[in-house]
Every structure is written in C-alpha cells, then in structure tokens.
Scaffold this motif. Sequence first.
Motif, PDB file in Angstrom:
ATOM      1  N   GLN A 223      62.960  35.101   3.216  1.00  0.00           N
ATOM      2  CA  GLN A 223      64.310  35.295   2.666  1.00  0.00           C
ATOM      3  C   GLN A 223      64.271  36.616   1.900  1.00  0.00           C
ATOM      4  OE1 GLN A 223      66.088  31.770   0.859  1.00  0.00           O
ATOM      5  NE2 GLN A 223      67.208  33.076  -0.561  1.00  0.00           N
ATOM      6  N   SER A 224      65.123  37.569   2.284  1.00  0.00           N
ATOM      7  CA  SER A 224      64.970  38.956   1.828  1.00  0.00           C
ATOM      8  C   SER A 224      65.037  39.130   0.311  1.00  0.00           C
ATOM      9  CB  SER A 224      66.006  39.842   2.506  1.00  0.00           C
ATOM     10  OG  SER A 224      67.286  39.329   2.232  1.00  0.00           O
ATOM     11  N   ASP A 225      65.774  38.262  -0.398  1.00  0.00           N
ATOM     12  CA  ASP A 225      65.889  38.447  -1.852  1.00  0.00           C
ATOM     13  C   ASP A 225      64.755  37.754  -2.620  1.00  0.00           C
ATOM     14  OD1 ASP A 225      66.899  35.987  -1.036  1.00  0.00           O
ATOM     15  OD2 ASP A 225      68.203  35.814  -2.775  1.00  0.00           O
ATOM     16  N   LEU A 226      63.849  37.110  -1.932  1.00  0.00           N
ATOM     17  CA  LEU A 226      62.722  36.449  -2.603  1.00  0.00           C
ATOM     18  C   LEU A 226      61.455  37.262  -2.336  1.00  0.00           C
ATOM     19  CD1 LEU A 226      63.556  32.748  -1.678  1.00  0.00           C
ATOM     20  CD2 LEU A 226      64.003  33.922  -3.839  1.00  0.00           C
ATOM     21  N   LEU A 227      61.082  38.059  -3.327  1.00  0.00           N
ATOM     22  CA  LEU A 227      60.003  39.024  -3.110  1.00  0.00           C
ATOM     23  C   LEU A 227      58.632  38.495  -3.505  1.00  0.00           C
ATOM     24  CD1 LEU A 227      61.880  42.191  -4.422  1.00  0.00           C
ATOM     25  CD2 LEU A 227      61.634  41.399  -2.063  1.00  0.00           C
ATOM     26  N   LEU A 228      58.609  37.535  -4.424  1.00  0.00           N
ATOM     27  CA  LEU A 228      57.317  37.028  -4.890  1.00  0.00           C
ATOM     28  C   LEU A 228      56.803  35.917  -3.986  1.00  0.00           C
ATOM     29  CD1 LEU A 228      57.569  36.771  -8.785  1.00  0.00           C
ATOM     30  CD2 LEU A 228      56.336  38.450  -7.414  1.00  0.00           C
ATOM     31  N   ARG A 229      55.487  35.954  -3.743  1.00  0.00           N
ATOM     32  CA  ARG A 229      54.873  34.874  -2.966  1.00  0.00           C
ATOM     33  C   ARG A 229      54.771  33.604  -3.804  1.00  0.00           C
ATOM     34  NH1 ARG A 229      52.058  36.382   1.702  1.00  0.00           N
ATOM     35  NH2 ARG A 229      52.367  38.576   2.177  1.00  0.00           N
ATOM     36  N   ARG A 230      54.689  32.452  -3.138  1.00  0.00           N
ATOM     37  CA  ARG A 230      54.501  31.161  -3.804  1.00  0.00           C
ATOM     38  C   ARG A 230      53.087  30.665  -3.559  1.00  0.00           C
ATOM     39  NH1 ARG A 230      59.433  33.206  -4.235  1.00  0.00           N
ATOM     40  NH2 ARG A 230      60.892  31.800  -5.230  1.00  0.00           N
ATOM     41  N   PRO A 231      52.338  30.321  -4.635  1.00  0.00           N
ATOM     42  CA  PRO A 231      51.015  29.731  -4.422  1.00  0.00           C
ATOM     43  C   PRO A 231      51.147  28.244  -4.102  1.00  0.00           C
ATOM     44  CG  PRO A 231      51.427  30.000  -6.781  1.00  0.00           C
ATOM     45  CD  PRO A 231      52.669  30.476  -6.069  1.00  0.00           C
ATOM     46  N   ILE A 232      50.603  27.829  -2.975  1.00  0.00           N
ATOM     47  CA  ILE A 232      50.652  26.405  -2.588  1.00  0.00           C
ATOM     48  C   ILE A 232      49.269  25.990  -2.093  1.00  0.00           C
ATOM     49  CG2 ILE A 232      51.706  24.703  -1.038  1.00  0.00           C
ATOM     50  CD1 ILE A 232      54.247  26.366  -1.053  1.00  0.00           C
ATOM     51  N   SER A 233      48.757  24.909  -2.642  1.00  0.00           N
ATOM     52  CA  SER A 233      47.380  24.507  -2.319  1.00  0.00           C
ATOM     53  C   SER A 233      47.270  23.977  -0.891  1.00  0.00           C
ATOM     54  CB  SER A 233      46.898  23.451  -3.319  1.00  0.00           C
ATOM     55  OG  SER A 233      47.756  22.347  -3.255  1.00  0.00           O
ATOM     56  N   ILE A 234      46.084  24.100  -0.353  1.00  0.00           N
ATOM     57  CA  ILE A 234      45.800  23.602   0.997  1.00  0.00           C
ATOM     58  C   ILE A 234      45.502  22.108   0.888  1.00  0.00           C
ATOM     59  CG2 ILE A 234      44.233  23.762   2.970  1.00  0.00           C
ATOM     60  CD1 ILE A 234      43.637  26.690   1.945  1.00  0.00           C
ATOM     61  N   ALA A 235      46.259  21.293   1.629  1.00  0.00           N
ATOM     62  CA  ALA A 235      46.065  19.835   1.566  1.00  0.00           C
ATOM     63  C   ALA A 235      45.012  19.356   2.558  1.00  0.00           C
ATOM     64  CB  ALA A 235      47.391  19.122   1.830  1.00  0.00           C
ATOM     65  N   GLU A 236      44.966  19.995   3.732  1.00  0.00           N
ATOM     66  CA  GLU A 236      44.001  19.566   4.754  1.00  0.00           C
ATOM     67  C   GLU A 236      43.637  20.746   5.645  1.00  0.00           C
ATOM     68  OE1 GLU A 236      45.320  16.423   7.382  1.00  0.00           O
ATOM     69  OE2 GLU A 236      43.266  15.969   8.010  1.00  0.00           O
ATOM     70  N   ILE A 237      42.392  20.774   6.059  1.00  0.00           N
ATOM     71  CA  ILE A 237      41.923  21.792   7.001  1.00  0.00           C
ATOM     72  C   ILE A 237      41.459  21.058   8.256  1.00  0.00           C
ATOM     73  CG2 ILE A 237      40.336  23.730   7.362  1.00  0.00           C
ATOM     74  CD1 ILE A 237      39.883  23.625   4.224  1.00  0.00           C
ATOM     75  N   ILE A 238      42.006  21.448   9.407  1.00  0.00           N
ATOM     76  CA  ILE A 238      41.610  20.811  10.674  1.00  0.00           C
ATOM     77  C   ILE A 238      41.091  21.921  11.579  1.00  0.00           C
ATOM     78  CG2 ILE A 238      42.348  19.202  12.494  1.00  0.00           C
ATOM     79  CD1 ILE A 238      44.931  18.890  10.593  1.00  0.00           C
ATOM     80  N   PRO A 239      39.803  22.323  11.401  1.00  0.00           N
ATOM     81  CA  PRO A 239      39.301  23.507  12.109  1.00  0.00           C
ATOM     82  C   PRO A 239      39.347  23.367  13.623  1.00  0.00           C
ATOM     83  CG  PRO A 239      37.589  22.520  10.679  1.00  0.00           C
ATOM     84  CD  PRO A 239      38.823  21.700  10.531  1.00  0.00           C
ATOM     85  N   GLU A 240      39.091  22.146  14.131  1.00  0.00           N
ATOM     86  CA  GLU A 240      39.045  21.981  15.588  1.00  0.00           C
ATOM     87  C   GLU A 240      40.403  22.258  16.242  1.00  0.00           C
ATOM     88  OE1 GLU A 240      38.441  19.746  13.294  1.00  0.00           O
ATOM     89  OE2 GLU A 240      39.466  17.850  13.708  1.00  0.00           O
TER      90      GLU A 240
END
Length: 257
Positions: A44-61
């Motif tokens: 969204q062009s007027d939202l310049l700052l990133r949001r930090p959001i934690s990783i809930a799950e990693i599924i490498p396969e």
Amino acid sequence: MLQELMTVVDQKQLAPKIFEMRLTGELVNEMQVPGQFLHILVPQSDLLLRRPISIAEIIPEKKECSIIYRIEGAGTETMSHLKTGDLLDVMGPLGNGFPLESVQKGQTAFVIGGGIGVPPLYELSKQLVKKGVKVELIFGFATKDVIFYEKEFSELGEVHLATDDGSKGQHGHVGHLLDTLQGKPDVVYACGSRGLLMAVENRYENQNAFLSLEARMACGMGACYACVCPKKSDSTGQTSYKVCDEGPVFKVGEVVL
Ligand code: FES
C-alpha cells in the motif's frame, strides 16, 4: 538476512482479527531458528514502514513458512485481504531467536505465551519436541474466542490455558496459571506482553529462562535505534540493547522490562 517478493500460498482467519498466512520463497531456506521474525512491507503506497511479524512455522520441505498476526491498523488490515498468488515484500529472517541448546533431550521446557505472542512458540515447540524435550504449553488469552492453534499445540504437549474473563481454562492471567503448575522446568521460554514477561521473570529469576520482547521497529536491522530497551545491569539506563538486532530474545534479567 535477505529480501524477497514471497508468494502467498494461502491465508485464513483463525479468530476475530487474527489471520494465518502461508508464504513460499527462497527465503525459507534461511529460516532455521525459532523466534526470528520477518519484516514485511505492506503493498500500500502510503505505508512506508515495514511490520515485524514473527515466524510461526517453517516447513522447509515445501519451501513454506507461516505467520500469524492480528489486525492492529491499516497495514495489517491490508495484509488480511491478500490472496493466494499475491506477492509480499519480505525481509528476513531477523533477530536472534530462541536458544535450543539451553535444554537437553529428556528435559522439560515451560513454553509460555500470551495472545499474539503465542505464534513463534509453535515452531519453537515443534523443534523442542523433535529434539526429545517434553513441552508444557502455558498460554493466556483475553477470552476463549481469540484462542488459536489449541489443537496444533496439543499434539506437541499438554496445553494449560488461562483467559482474562474466565471463559476457558483458569480465570486470570498466565501468572495465576503458573502458580498452579506442578514440577520445575529445566528451561523456560516466553513471548508476550510486558505484563506476561514480568510475571515470568518474577517466578524464574536466576533460572534458565528466555524472554522474547515486543518492540516498535523501523529499520529492523540495528541502524535506527527505534527499538532500544535498557540493559538491566546498567542502573543509569544509558546502555541499551536493540531489540531487532540483539534480540528479540534475551536471557531473563538481561533487560529492564
Ligand atoms: Fe532500527 Fe531496531 S528497528 S535499530
């Protein structure tokens, strides 16, 4: 840390205002440590700052990861409308994550979370169980309507719940619940509000305990000082840690909550 336009695999609502989004991309190859986070630029062009959001799950396969977030404002509202195939500008993985080497096979971990602090504890719990650690899952929510992942966590260990309004589990906050539990953990991992972390610190001071802090962030990589918190050892408060870079996980007693 890398940056990539990741692809939304799917998105679903878990509870009022709480969404789970699965993403795929090369960045998943970099994700190994539970408790790290992604820094997301909302399309969204007027939202310049990133949001930090934690990783809930990693599924490498599958080269997939998931995030669970709550709508807090315009950015997360926009994210909640993304559909399968949409692209999302993601930087990460960022932060230090939870130290798994602090517990051994056959030992017991108390995994403690509250509300939207619970998601990173899912990947943590999965990795602990894989290592042969027994997990006791101790979570607090505002009300039963906003509880999520109860079934998923129950497949990993015993789930103990508290709700602020008493609609499910113990009536009250996580501190009350901790006081009812038997046994002594070999390690404690916690993520949630300042109040929750203080309740954990009060009970497990000088023990093998780790706290994941929430903080307002801007750059997400240690350059802007938007996310500092004071070191506990420094009574002047002059010396601080950057939560994005040196955290978000700290040993209990390291920081002033
Ligand atoms: Fe910029 Fe942490 S967000 S230093």
